[in-house]
Design a protein around this motif. Sequence first.
Motif: not given
Length: 387
Positions: A99-104, A348-351
Motif C-alpha cells: 500500500a506504499s512505494d516502500a518495498p520493505a 530500493p530495499a528488499a522486502t
Amino acid sequence: MSGYELHQKLRTKTVRQVKKKQYDEAISTLYQGAIDLLDQKEQGSACDLALYMIDVYGFKSQQVDSESRDRITEILGKAQPDFWRKKVIDAALKWSAKASDAPAGDPLLRLYIAKMLAKESAYHLAEPHFISACIPAPTTYTIESAPKAFAQMMLDWLVEHSKAATEVEGETRDTNAIERIEAGRFALRGVMPFLTGYIELTTTRQKSLLLPVQPNPRPYVPPGSSGSAAKSDLQLYLTANADLNFAQMALALCIEGDRIKSTGSGSRAAPDWLKSAWTALVRQYEREAAALQQEEGVRETIPHLSAIYFDIQPPRAQSNMLSDMMASLFGGGGPAAGGASAARATQPAATSIKQAPPPSKPAQTAAPASTSAPSAQADDLVDDEMD
C-alpha cells in the motif's frame, strides 16, 4: 459480555459489513473492538480482530496514511509481546509494503516497531526494522530521526551485551574495557544507516577510544586527493578500535564508489585507484582485527561490497575458508554484481533484511594492539588506515 462473546459478535457484524462493501464501517468496528479486547486482556481475540482489520485494508485498497497507520500502532502498543502480536506486525508490514512505494514496508511503521522492540531490549528483533526505516522510499519520505534512534539502540545493545559478558565465569575485565573492545563489532552490523551517530555516541561514552591526535574527528579526504576542496562532509573519528576504523573507511570508500559509478550517463566502472584503496583497507583489516575471522556476517559482506562498489568479483561458488575468500576478493575485476543490497542505500530495499546473528560473548583474550595504541603510534595508524 465476555471477551469470547464480544469477539464473536464483532466478527459476525463485520463479515456482514464487508459483504456489503462497507469497508470504513468494518474497519472502525474491528479497530475499536480490538482496543476494547486488549483492555480486557483478551490478547488472542483482539489480535484476531486486528488481523481481520488489516485484511479489510486490503479489500478496500487502503493506502498507508496517518490514520491507517495509527490504528495499527495503537493496537501494537497495547498488545503483549507474544506470537499474536508478531502475527499482527507481519501482516501490517506486508500490507504496508503493497500500500506504499516502500518495498520493505512503511518507514514510519517500521520505526515504531523498531522502537517498541528496542524498549523491550529485544535488540536483535529491532535491528532489521531500524535498517528498513533508514532506507528511503523511492518517492515518499525519509525519516531523519531513524538513523539517530538506530545508533542509540546499538549503543544500548553494546552496553547490555558488555554487562552480560562480565558475568561469564572466568571473565576479569570490567564493563568499560569490554565496551571499548566490542564497540566496533556493533558498528559493523549496519554501517550505512547509522554509523556516524553511533560513533559520536560511543566516543562520547568511551572517550579513551579516541586517539590523541588533532584534529579528531577530521574531514574525510578521498584517496589521491589533496587540499580542503577535496574534503567531504563525512567526519572520520580516529580511534583505538580497528573495527571502528575499518567501518568508517569502508563507508567512506563505498560512498565514493557509489558517487563515481552514478556520475554521468550510465554506470561507470570503478577506477583502479579506488579498487587499490579498498583492497589495501581490507588487507590491513585482516591483519589488525579479529572480527573478520570471528564474524560470519563480516566475511560474507565484504565480497558483496567489493562487487557492488568496486567491481571486484568473487567466484561463483564461494568457500567458507578465509584464504579462498581473500584470494577471490583481490583477484580481479569484471562488471558489478546485479541485485539489490541492503548495504547500498541508493537502491530500493528488499522486502526482508538478511540479518547477522546476535553477537557472541567476547573471547577472554587480551585486546588487539590496535585497540590500545599509544600516542607514539597514533600518526602511523592515521597514515596507514585513516588518510
